[in-house]
Design a protein around this motif. Structure first.
Motif, PDB file in Angstrom:
ATOM      1  N   GLU A  46      19.519  19.073  43.019  1.00  0.00           N
ATOM      2  CA  GLU A  46      20.005  17.922  43.782  1.00  0.00           C
ATOM      3  C   GLU A  46      21.155  17.230  43.061  1.00  0.00           C
ATOM      4  O   GLU A  46      22.162  16.856  43.666  1.00  0.00           O
ATOM      5  CB  GLU A  46      18.855  16.946  44.021  1.00  0.00           C
ATOM      6  N   ARG A 106      24.308  19.494  43.165  1.00  0.00           N
ATOM      7  CA  ARG A 106      24.959  19.499  44.475  1.00  0.00           C
ATOM      8  C   ARG A 106      25.838  18.275  44.654  1.00  0.00           C
ATOM      9  O   ARG A 106      26.955  18.348  45.171  1.00  0.00           O
ATOM     10  CB  ARG A 106      23.911  19.523  45.590  1.00  0.00           C
ATOM     11  N   ARG A 107      25.338  17.129  44.242  1.00  0.00           N
ATOM     12  CA  ARG A 107      26.029  15.869  44.529  1.00  0.00           C
ATOM     13  C   ARG A 107      26.940  15.427  43.386  1.00  0.00           C
ATOM     14  O   ARG A 107      27.790  14.551  43.576  1.00  0.00           O
ATOM     15  CB  ARG A 107      25.013  14.785  44.850  1.00  0.00           C
ATOM     16  N   ALA A 167      22.076  11.395  44.055  1.00  0.00           N
ATOM     17  CA  ALA A 167      20.913  12.278  44.000  1.00  0.00           C
ATOM     18  C   ALA A 167      19.622  11.470  43.970  1.00  0.00           C
ATOM     19  O   ALA A 167      18.638  11.817  44.634  1.00  0.00           O
ATOM     20  CB  ALA A 167      21.010  13.181  42.777  1.00  0.00           C
ATOM     21  N   ALA A 193      18.848  10.228  47.425  1.00  0.00           N
ATOM     22  CA  ALA A 193      18.320  11.290  48.278  1.00  0.00           C
ATOM     23  C   ALA A 193      16.881  11.632  47.924  1.00  0.00           C
ATOM     24  O   ALA A 193      16.077  11.968  48.792  1.00  0.00           O
ATOM     25  CB  ALA A 193      19.199  12.535  48.168  1.00  0.00           C
ATOM     26  N   LEU A 194      16.566  11.539  46.645  1.00  0.00           N
ATOM     27  CA  LEU A 194      15.220  11.884  46.170  1.00  0.00           C
ATOM     28  C   LEU A 194      14.270  10.701  46.219  1.00  0.00           C
ATOM     29  O   LEU A 194      13.072  10.869  45.957  1.00  0.00           O
ATOM     30  CB  LEU A 194      15.306  12.424  44.736  1.00  0.00           C
ATOM     31  N   GLN A 201      19.485  27.236  43.481  1.00  0.00           N
ATOM     32  CA  GLN A 201      19.549  26.455  44.712  1.00  0.00           C
ATOM     33  C   GLN A 201      18.856  27.149  45.879  1.00  0.00           C
ATOM     34  O   GLN A 201      18.139  26.506  46.667  1.00  0.00           O
ATOM     35  CB  GLN A 201      20.993  26.123  45.068  1.00  0.00           C
ATOM     36  N   ALA A 235      23.808  11.995  51.274  1.00  0.00           N
ATOM     37  CA  ALA A 235      22.369  12.239  51.481  1.00  0.00           C
ATOM     38  C   ALA A 235      22.016  12.279  52.963  1.00  0.00           C
ATOM     39  O   ALA A 235      21.236  11.464  53.457  1.00  0.00           O
ATOM     40  CB  ALA A 235      21.563  11.148  50.772  1.00  0.00           C
ATOM     41  N   ASP A 247      20.558  14.795  56.192  1.00  0.00           N
ATOM     42  CA  ASP A 247      19.969  16.064  56.615  1.00  0.00           C
ATOM     43  C   ASP A 247      20.726  16.652  57.801  1.00  0.00           C
ATOM     44  O   ASP A 247      20.710  17.861  58.021  1.00  0.00           O
ATOM     45  CB  ASP A 247      18.501  15.850  57.026  1.00  0.00           C
TER      46      ASP A 247
END
Length: 321
Positions: free
Chosen positions: A13, A16-17, A23, A26-27, A71, A139, A141
């Motif tokens: 995560e 990626r960011r 991150a 998002a988490l 990933q 972040a 989906d």
């Protein structure tokens, strides 16, 4: 001790960011906890994965190799977990969606209400900004946008097409006359999504007949809601979705211009960060497609397979609806 899959997922995560704060958001965990977990992962592996600075982070050479390998493993594990949960219970979790403002106001309140009733374990977090979204860094989906999107490395799916027509206020038509043929449009004030040449070329169809005209006007704006309001104020003729238009002052509806002619349908695109679609995203897309296809005729979304000119855009531009 071997690294846990949870810690590897945290690293993916962050990688990626390339940003601990994004991150962590998002988490849904504190930045300090995330940083500590990544440092612990590096200690267990015996190699530095990230180069940290006060402004940004970058993958080391070893970190880049580790990220490329991990990933897909993390994504597959997440999907497998969600599919297992699907067998025992309904999809659940936080669903982050970005979508256009005007589209949301026109169509989504009832759809969201019914979706939340059907899937009570999914928490919808909706962003209505019209800024460009980096799905690999932000972040989200799922991102919904109108118009064919540029190839940016993300996964896209065309889920519906919005039928488009031309509208104006009775005040404008009384002052400037109502065109009876597409060829008369260049003599009118036409509201466009951009001021460039591509946006100024309108392709209209009536049955098997097609006309291409070059239009102009004093105003252009890439927001469908604002196009509606400008048309209401008598500024000019606007390309709008073929559903019940907003009312002008005094309760009068905008009038359809050239009612026998339509612009090419405008595609509604769904953008995803990965081909591996979580259950919460899949059920939302399926629900949205079903509801848009069942709208009344005046709220005219065309099922993708029935749309004329597949792949066509309103004017070659993306539009913030």
């Amino acid at each position: 001790m071997e690294p846990s899959l949870d810690d590897i997922a945290l690293f993916v995560e962050v990688a990626r960011r390339k940003n601990f704060s994004r991150a962590a958001e998002a988490l849904d965990m504190p930045v300090s906890t995330l940083s500590r977990r990544i440092s612990e992962l590096e200690r267990r592996l015996g190699v530095r994965l990230l180069n940290r600075s006060t402004r940004k982070i970058e993958l080391t050479e070893a970190g880049g190799v580790y990220f490329e390998r991990c990933q897909n493993v993390v994504a597959e594990a997440r999907i497998a977990h969600e599919q297992l949960l699907e067998v025992a219970q309904q999809p659940k979790g936080r669903l982050r969606i970005s979508m256009p403002v005007s589209f949301s106001l026109s169509f989504m309140p009832v759809i969201f209400r019914d979706f939340c009733e059907k899937y009570p374990d999914i928490e919808c977090d909706i962003d209505l900004n019209t800024h460009e979204v980096d799905l690999l860094a932000d972040a989200f989906d799922l991102v919904l946008r109108f118009g064919v999107q540029p190839d940016s490395g993300v996964i896209s799916r065309r889920i519906a097409d919005m039928a488009m027509g031309l509208y104006a206020s009775s005040e404008y038509l009384a002052s400037h006359g109502s065109p009876v043929l597409p060829a008369e449009l260049p003599r009118h004030q036409c509201l466009r999504t951009h001021g460039n040449r591509r946006s100024s070329t309108w392709v209209l169809a009536s049955g098997k007949q097609t006309e291409e005209v070059t239009v102009s006007g004093r105003l252009s704006i890439n927001n469908m809601g604002m196009l509606q309001r400008l048309a209401v104020q008598g500024v000019g003729i606007a390309p709008l979705p073929i559903y019940c238009p907003i009312e002008a002052d005094g309760g009068e509806l905008l009038q359809r211009v050239l009612p026998d002619w339509q612009l090419r349908p405008m595609p509604l695109m769904a953008l995803f960060p990965s081909r591996l679609m979580p259950a919460k995203v899949r059920v939302f897309i399926e629900f949205l497609q079903e509801r848009l296809a069942s709208l009344p005729a005046r709220e005219h979304f065309v099922p993708r397979e029935l749309a004329h000119g597949a792949g066509a855009r309103l004017d070659g531009q993306r539009l913030h609806a």
